[in-house]
Design an enzyme around this catalytic site. Structure first.
Site, PDB file in Angstrom:
ATOM      1  N   SER A  64       0.831  -1.194   0.000  1.00  0.00           N
ATOM      2  CA  SER A  64       0.000   0.000   0.000  1.00  0.00           C
ATOM      3  C   SER A  64       0.876   1.258   0.000  1.00  0.00           C
ATOM      4  O   SER A  64       1.748   1.395  -0.846  1.00  0.00           O
ATOM      5  CB  SER A  64      -0.961  -0.052   1.193  1.00  0.00           C
ATOM      6  OG  SER A  64      -1.930   0.959   1.140  1.00  0.00           O
TER       7      SER A  64
ATOM      8  N   ASP B 180      -9.717  -4.277  -6.029  1.00  0.00           N
ATOM      9  CA  ASP B 180      -9.170  -3.584  -4.860  1.00  0.00           C
ATOM     10  C   ASP B 180      -9.908  -2.257  -4.715  1.00  0.00           C
ATOM     11  O   ASP B 180      -9.882  -1.420  -5.621  1.00  0.00           O
ATOM     12  CB  ASP B 180      -7.659  -3.355  -5.083  1.00  0.00           C
ATOM     13  CG  ASP B 180      -6.962  -2.648  -3.936  1.00  0.00           C
ATOM     14  OD1 ASP B 180      -7.631  -1.970  -3.132  1.00  0.00           O
ATOM     15  OD2 ASP B 180      -5.719  -2.743  -3.862  1.00  0.00           O
TER      16      ASP B 180
ATOM     17  N   HIS C 208      -7.636  -5.062  -0.672  1.00  0.00           N
ATOM     18  CA  HIS C 208      -6.442  -4.231  -0.606  1.00  0.00           C
ATOM     19  C   HIS C 208      -5.342  -4.845   0.265  1.00  0.00           C
ATOM     20  O   HIS C 208      -4.215  -4.385   0.248  1.00  0.00           O
ATOM     21  CB  HIS C 208      -6.837  -2.842  -0.067  1.00  0.00           C
ATOM     22  CG  HIS C 208      -5.747  -1.826  -0.161  1.00  0.00           C
ATOM     23  ND1 HIS C 208      -5.171  -1.443  -1.364  1.00  0.00           N
ATOM     24  CD2 HIS C 208      -5.106  -1.103   0.807  1.00  0.00           C
ATOM     25  CE1 HIS C 208      -4.226  -0.542  -1.131  1.00  0.00           C
ATOM     26  NE2 HIS C 208      -4.166  -0.314   0.164  1.00  0.00           N
TER      27      HIS C 208
END
Length: 272
Positions: free
Chosen positions: A95, A217, A246
């Site tokens: 991320s 996602d 995610h």
């Protein structure tokens, strides 16, 4: 233990000659890598740490000014590597830590043999000729929900981000680490992440990048992985997995761990 190690709860596992750094994303801490770590400790020196602001870190160390840009986190990564005297590492960033690693690699390319990014994005907002997945109005509503009732926001956001059933272990785990964050810090960090635009920096990233992405996602559309691939300055390769969510390393470890291990162990061939 040095001050940087202590502040970031640095843990070193394994005794391999090569070092691998695992960097977590927003709302989690180093525990998000628990399914991957056992597969690495025999071959690598594995470095785990918590980003400042994670619920496991001391809030006294969180400097709102330092962490008003992602550069602050990138300099933390460099400081950890320097304090541990790690001359070079494979960096796995999830991320926001995908982009934090990219920034760090521009400042100190010598410290990174390659970046393996999971669910990374250089910009979350849509723009002319760019699809990031969000409009400003979406983000403003999200920030307002965080401000008004952080606990309720966590309960709603966790299943959306995981892309799973509310009762799943992954959702419960993400809810726990999300809720552990201090609400004002969580809001500040998420605003900086979602409002950041690092597209201009991508051509300066010369370290090889392995871009790994979920098919579905909430935060990062699949087209973003292709955008990264087209715009990074060095060699890159993309793998889109048939996963949902995610945080696929938490929600679908059986699919994700083999993919991660393959990208960690094999380098992009120069003659492709």
């Amino acid at each position: 233990m040095g001050i940087v190690e202590e502040a970031h709860n640095v843990k070193i596992l394994g005794t391999g000659d090569r070092s691998i750094v695992l960097a977590h994303g927003f709302g989690t801490d180093q525990s998000v890598w628990k399914h991957l770590v056992p597969h690495l400790v025999e071959d690598y020196k594995v470095v785990l740490f918590d980003n400042m602001g994670a619920g496991t870190t001391n809030p006294d160390y969180f400097d709102f000014e330092r962490y008003s840009t992602l550069e602050g986190y990138a300099y933390d990564v460099i400081a950890i590597l320097e304090e541990l005297q790690i001359p070079c590492c494979i960096y796995v960033g999830h991320s926001v830590s995908a982009m934090i690693g990219a920034i760090a690699s521009v400042a100190r390319p010598d410290l990174f043999t390659k970046l393996v990014t999971v669910s990374g994005s250089p910009r979350y907002l849509n723009d002319v000729d760019y699809y990031g997945g969000f409009e400003q109005e979406d983000l403003d509503q999200l920030f307002e929900a965080m401000r008004s009732n952080y606990k309720a926001w966590c309960s709603g956001f966790a299943p959306l981000a995981i892309g799973g059933d509310m009762d799943s272990v992954a959702v419960q785990e993400f809810s726990r680490t999300l809720f552990n964050m201090r609400p004002d810090m969580a809001l500040s960090v998420l605003q900086i992440i979602f409002q950041s635009d690092l597209r201009h920096m991508l051509p300066h990233v010369t370290v090889p990048c392995h871009i790994i992405q979920s098919m579905k996602d909430l935060a990062v559309p699949v087209v973003v992985s292709e955008y990264l691939h087209q715009n990074l300055g060095g060699e890159s390769i993309v793998e889109v997995m048939s996963t949902d969510g995610h945080l696929p390393q938490l929600s679908s470890p059986d699919v994700v761990i083999p993919v991660l291990l393959r990208h960690i162990r094999f380098d992009i061939s120069v003659d492709k």
